[in-house]
Scaffold this motif. Structure first.
Motif: not given
Length: 620
Positions: A180-205
């Motif tokens: 939330l603090a850095h929308p200009d950075v892409s974040f990807f989180v997985e657990h045991g090989g399964q995606a939990l949180f996928t959020s490409p960078a969205s600096p404009t919105d």
């Protein structure tokens, strides 16, 4: 021979780990912050067994040379500070140089890094704070850090970890705060090989990032806020009063892009929303406060979750003004009513919320297929998962609804036993006692609140015992000691644990045979049942030779709190109850109690009105 000696680096790092590394989420937070400070545009987090098995953080930042990589594992070595004045102009997340050596001291740690365009990389492995093994490695982009078997060499800390699902949710929440603090950075989180949180960078919105973090249902309700004052800029988004939560977990505040928890800011947010929300509901707020770093001290909390403002009132006023202006200008209010354009009174707003609730209930009846949670199956320490249909978080307990039906507005109970809103208990008005134990109170907006006096006293006493332990207060002899004859195993355990008992404020001595003399107890336990107290402590004491810190003594502290509460229950007058409510507002609800449910029941005014207006014979 000198009695004072310098602590070894290994011991110093383990002590630091006790402050910096609370759980796997702490490791995730510290390492992802380092990735952001290194200029990364993409951060990937891979977890196994909730982070207790393995945590891997990889980024595409600037990386490190071999020399910098070695130095990064030395205590108080950092690239973010040089002079004292730098502490007051910080623009980075980290600055103390404690995280990496602390993490490496309580895990099997591997770091692989390389500078950009370098032909050779560096790999460093550390086993439980031992000597680092440094070797050359293939070059790579950025840095990857692997932390395996967290707390494997500190079994007492490992024992106090929650279930894997709970630790996983805390780790995911740590990433969400940074995302939330850095929308200009892409974040990807997985657990045991399964995606939990996928959020490409969205600096404009930034709304895209908020929707990715909190659920897509919030996106159409987001309204921008902005307030610019001398030295303080407040920007961000709030959700309309149509989109609320049963708890305060949708409130995110950031100071210079650092997530913080601040009672003053939360209070300013609550004041701005108080005319717009029905009782028992909480807003969704993502606020960014940008100010001169010299006007805020970030070095006041081990995990940097709290700050100290030079002008706390001015910052709170700016936050309140930003939200109030957005609320009063928003389209959901409709045309001004009454003479002079007066706003709709709160009671009419509550009836509007009831109309929204009826619509949501009808929509949910057609789409909701999952069964309601069963009481006791949810870990109260876990951040609740996002949920659609106007509520981001799952209810703390099921309502008396038909099987498969969604909880309607006003029926999902707030998780007040885990994260009560600021000032919640002090605002209660005691009205009477039920069954000589439960206190019936009136909350804000006419809410009916029932408190368990024992659990309330237990929470307050636990906080007092925690503070006494941190101050290392010696036992105070009591005027009225007691002698207690105990079973042989119990007496032996108490005698062997006399050092732990002394840290807890109790003094116990053999008095012949299996009889023990209780010569000192904390003031809150004077007059308590000595036999029951000592027998319970014997079951809770750590093994002899254990480190006598708050973590190891957590269970005995809970025993003390429970017995102190049991002793004080019958002496709880109205004046003492009001004082107790003030203590609860200042209490930390994160450490678990034996009896942790302070708020037994909360029924919002909307639910009471619904029941009063419901025709006889109809169902919910």
């Amino acid at each position: 021979m000198a009695r004072i000696a310098r602590l070894s680096d290994v011991l110093i790092n383990k002590i630091a780990a006790g402050e910096v590394v609370e759980r796997p989420a702490s490791v995730v937070k510290e390492l992802v912050e380092n990735s952001i400070d290194a200029g990364s545009r993409t951060v990937r987090v891979a977890l196994e067994r909730g982070g207790l098995g393995r945590i891997t953080i990889s980024d595409d930042g600037q990386g490190m040379s071999a020399e910098d990589a070695r130095l990064s594992l030395e205590r108080h070595a950092t690239s973010k500070l040089r002079e004292l004045d730098d502490l007051f102009t910080l623009s980075t997340k980290g600055f103390r140089g404690e995280a990496l050596p602390a993490i490496a001291s309580v895990s099997r740690f591997t770091l692989h890094t390389a500078e950009r365009e370098s032909y050779v990389g560096t790999r460093i492995t550390v086993e439980g704070g031992g000597e680092p093994l440094v070797e050359e490695a293939p070059p790579r982009v950025g840095t990857v850090i692997s932390v395996e078997d967290l707390f494997y060499n500190t079994p007492a800390r490992r024992k106090f970890m929650r279930r894997e699902s709970t630790e996983l949710q805390h780790a995911e929440e740590a990433v969400i705060r940074l995302a939330l603090a850095h929308p200009d950075v892409s974040f990807f989180v997985e657990h045991g090989g399964q995606a939990l949180f996928t959020s490409p960078a969205s600096p404009t919105d930034p709304r895209e990032r908020i929707a990715a973090a909190l659920g897509p249902g919030v996106h159409p309700h987001l309204v921008a806020v902005e307030e610019r004052r001398l030295g303080v800029n407040v920007t961000g988004y709030i959700a309309s009063p149509e989109y609320t939560l049963p708890n305060a977990r949708g409130i995110y505040t950031f100071v210079n892009r650092r997530y913080i928890r601040d009672r003053g800011l939360n209070s300013a947010i609550q004041r701005a929303f108080q005319e717009f929300l029905a009782a028992g509901r909480q807003p969704v707020v993502v606020l960014f406060i940008d100010m001169d770093p010299r006007a805020v001290d970030v070095n006041v909390h081990p995990q940097k979750l709290e700050v100290r403002f030079a002008d706390a009132k001015g910052v709170g006023d700016a936050v309140n003004a930003a939200i109030s202006r957005a609320l009063r200008a928003a389209p959901w209010l409709g045309p001004p009513g009454g003479e002079g354009g007066a706003m709709e009174p709160p009671r009419q707003a509550a009836h509007y919320a009831m109309a929204v609730e009826r619509f949501l209930t009808r929509a949910q009846e057609a789409t909701w297929g999952a069964p309601l949670p069963i009481p006791g199956t949810q870990d109260s320490d876990a951040p609740a998962p996002p949920q659609a249909n106007g509520s981001l978080f799952a209810p703390s307990a099921p309502s008396p609804l038909l099987p498969g039906r969604a909880p309607a507005f006003g029926q999902a109970q707030p998780m007040l036993n885990e994260a009560p809103p600021p000032g919640y208990f002090g605002a209660l008005r005691p009205m009477g006692v039920l069954g000589e134990r439960f206190h019936v109170c009136e909350g804000s907006g006419g809410t009916l609140v029932v408190l368990d006096a024992h659990a309330a006293l237990e929470r307050a006493r636990l906080m007092a015992f925690h503070k006494a332990l941190q101050r290392a207060e010696p036992p105070v002899p009591t005027l009225f000691g007691a002698t207690v004859e105990l079973a042989v195993p119990v007496a032996r355990t108490l005698v062997e644990g006399h050092e732990a008992l002394a840290r807890l404020g109790l003094e116990v001595e053999p008095f012949g045979g299996t009889t023990l003399a209780l010569k000192a107890v904390p003031p809150a336990l004077v007059g308590a049942d000595a036999r029951a107290l000592l027998e319970a402590l014997a079951r809770a004491l750590p093994p002899p030779g254990s480190a006598l810190d708050v973590v190891v003594l957590a269970e005995p502290l809970r025993v003390l709190a429970c017995h102190a509460a049991r002793h004080a229950e019958g002496q709880l007058s109205e004046g003492k109850l009001r004082a107790l409510l003030g203590e609860l507002d200042a209490a930390d609800f994160h450490p678990p109690c034996i009896h942790g449910t302070v708020v037994v029941l909360e029924v919002p005014l909307l639910e009471l009105e619904r029941r009063a207006l419901r025709p006889p014979g109809t169902k919910s």
